[in-house]
Design a protein around this motif. Structure first.
Motif, PDB file in Angstrom:
ATOM      1  N   UNK A  43       8.853  19.534  47.881  1.00  0.00           N
ATOM      2  CA  UNK A  43       7.393  19.555  47.822  1.00  0.00           C
ATOM      3  C   UNK A  43       6.804  18.253  48.362  1.00  0.00           C
ATOM      4  N   UNK A  44       7.416  17.147  47.975  1.00  0.00           N
ATOM      5  CA  UNK A  44       7.015  15.808  48.409  1.00  0.00           C
ATOM      6  C   UNK A  44       8.282  15.017  48.718  1.00  0.00           C
ATOM      7  N   UNK A  45       8.245  14.203  49.774  1.00  0.00           N
ATOM      8  CA  UNK A  45       9.387  13.331  50.090  1.00  0.00           C
ATOM      9  C   UNK A  45       8.865  11.909  50.268  1.00  0.00           C
ATOM     10  N   UNK A  46       9.611  10.966  49.737  1.00  0.00           N
ATOM     11  CA  UNK A  46       9.212   9.557  49.777  1.00  0.00           C
ATOM     12  C   UNK A  46       9.744   8.867  51.035  1.00  0.00           C
ATOM     13  N   UNK A 307      -0.720   6.920  50.058  1.00  0.00           N
ATOM     14  CA  UNK A 307      -0.962   7.142  51.488  1.00  0.00           C
ATOM     15  C   UNK A 307      -0.182   8.404  51.857  1.00  0.00           C
ATOM     16  N   UNK A 308      -0.900   9.504  52.049  1.00  0.00           N
ATOM     17  CA  UNK A 308      -0.259  10.816  52.203  1.00  0.00           C
ATOM     18  C   UNK A 308      -0.202  11.226  53.675  1.00  0.00           C
ATOM     19  N   UNK A 331       3.514   5.346  50.021  1.00  0.00           N
ATOM     20  CA  UNK A 331       3.576   6.265  51.156  1.00  0.00           C
ATOM     21  C   UNK A 331       4.426   7.462  50.782  1.00  0.00           C
ATOM     22  N   UNK A 332       3.857   8.657  50.878  1.00  0.00           N
ATOM     23  CA  UNK A 332       4.568   9.902  50.574  1.00  0.00           C
ATOM     24  C   UNK A 332       4.241  10.944  51.637  1.00  0.00           C
ATOM     25  N   UNK A 333       5.153  11.880  51.785  1.00  0.00           N
ATOM     26  CA  UNK A 333       4.964  12.974  52.754  1.00  0.00           C
ATOM     27  C   UNK A 333       4.875  14.281  51.991  1.00  0.00           C
ATOM     28  N   UNK A 334       3.796  15.016  52.236  1.00  0.00           N
ATOM     29  CA  UNK A 334       3.615  16.322  51.626  1.00  0.00           C
ATOM     30  C   UNK A 334       4.236  17.370  52.533  1.00  0.00           C
ATOM     31  N   UNK A 335       5.185  18.135  52.006  1.00  0.00           N
ATOM     32  CA  UNK A 335       5.935  19.086  52.811  1.00  0.00           C
ATOM     33  C   UNK A 335       5.225  20.443  52.826  1.00  0.00           C
TER      34      UNK A 335
END
Length: 335
Positions: A43-46, A307-308, A331-335
């Protein structure tokens, strides 16, 4: 039908600033899960600075390392049910089969289920209520041992770790001086309650800025940057000061080892305690830290920012943005 997974594979080690062609996205079919296993969907990756130096130790062909929040979509493990959210070190991958165990730093531990009472927002399990939060909490409290009235200098202080360190220090009655890389980040640090904040890119002299903001010297130093910043701050430390070495982001992309001045005499004659750490040292105590930090957030005593970046295909850009100062907060990435 087989579940397809996409992952970033390390094809070559980075040299200097990370190169996109060092990583390749590949697609694979996963086998059916077995008894004791469960299937997760990211769901989210760091993305975190430590990935840069750690990646040089990885064998080629491995999935790029990293922590993620994932949802259990299928399970044959009594401890994990479909719909559960977990935090894990699965890496830069969209789908993973797990048996519930993994490696946390230098320790083996379980895949952790998120506690809705603590993690009201799942992405916080990658930041303020995750590994970076534990890093701030234990790296500052256990190593710096703050006392009311002491002065702390923290660098990279608008990032996930530094911003929380500064706020915890304020809760403990310290004077806090932060350094970051833009005027907007200076404003952010002051908004968090820091006593003084600087854009290190604009100060004529780092030494002068520290002397100006710390007229009685520096008692505590939380270092995320290393290099020249480490040397200069050390020279401004008071006797018996405590230094917590968390990272050295200024050196991660260096192609040549920098030449340092002599700091051993400063450490000796000022009788400083200088200690580096890996946060998995306190792995068993992480839940305690998250509970306390969560309480501070609910009480309005601690603030955090994220920071998405959206999209698995943008993982690399989110990662390199860490080294160009793109992010404020985690900083995170929303998948």
């Amino acid at each position: 039908m087989a579940t397809k997974t996409r992952k970033y594979v390390l094809r070559s080690h980075f040299s200097g600033f990370p190169q996109r062609d060092a990583l390749e996205i590949i697609e694979e079919d996963l086998p059916p899960i077995k008894d004791g296993e469960f299937l997760c969907e990211a769901q989210w990756i760091s993305v975190d600075p430590y990935m840069r130096p750690y990646s040089s130790r990885l064998p080629l062909g491995i999935t790029m390392i990293g922590t993620q929040v994932a949802k259990v979509v299928e399970s044959r493990n009594d401890k994990y049910s479909p719909g559960d959210l977990v935090v894990s070190n699965f890496g830069w991958v969209t789908h993973t089969i797990s048996d519930g165990f993994q490696r946390w730093g230098d320790k083996d531990g379980p895949v952790l289920k998120l506690d809705p009472a603590v993690h009201s927002s799942p992405s916080t399990a990658l930041g303020v209520l995750g590994m970076p939060g534990a890093t701030s909490y234990f790296g500052f409290l256990e190593i710096c041992k703050p006392k009311e009235g002491e002065t702390l200098v923290v660098n990279a202080a608008a990032g996930a770790v530094g911003s929380l360190v500064g706020q915890i220090a304020k809760l403990k009655g310290c004077r806090v001086v932060g350094f970051a890389g833009s005027d907007a980040k200076v404003k952010y640090m002051l908004g968090l309650g820091f006593d003084a904040a600087y854009n290190y890119k604009k100060v004529e002299s780092l030494d002068a800025a520290i002397k100006e903001s710390c007229p009685n010297g520096v008692d505590l130093f939380f270092d995320n940057v290393g290099g020249e910043f480490f040397e200069v701050t050390l020279s401004n430390m008071n006797e018996f000061g405590h230094v917590s070495i968390c990272g050295a982001i200024s050196l991660y992309n260096a192609t040549e080892k920098p030449k340092f001045g002599s700091v051993s005499d400063v450490i000796l004659f000022k009788q400083l305690k200088v200690e580096g750490f890996i946060v998995s040292r306190w792995l068993e105590q992480w839940p305690k830290a998250f509970k306390e930090i969560s309480g501070w957030i609910q009480e309005g005593k601690v603030k955090y920012d994220e920071h998405i970046t959206e999209g698995f295909e943008n993982m690399f850009e989110a990662f390199t943005g860490l080294f160009t100062g793109d992010n404020t907060g985690k900083a995170v990435v929303k998948i």
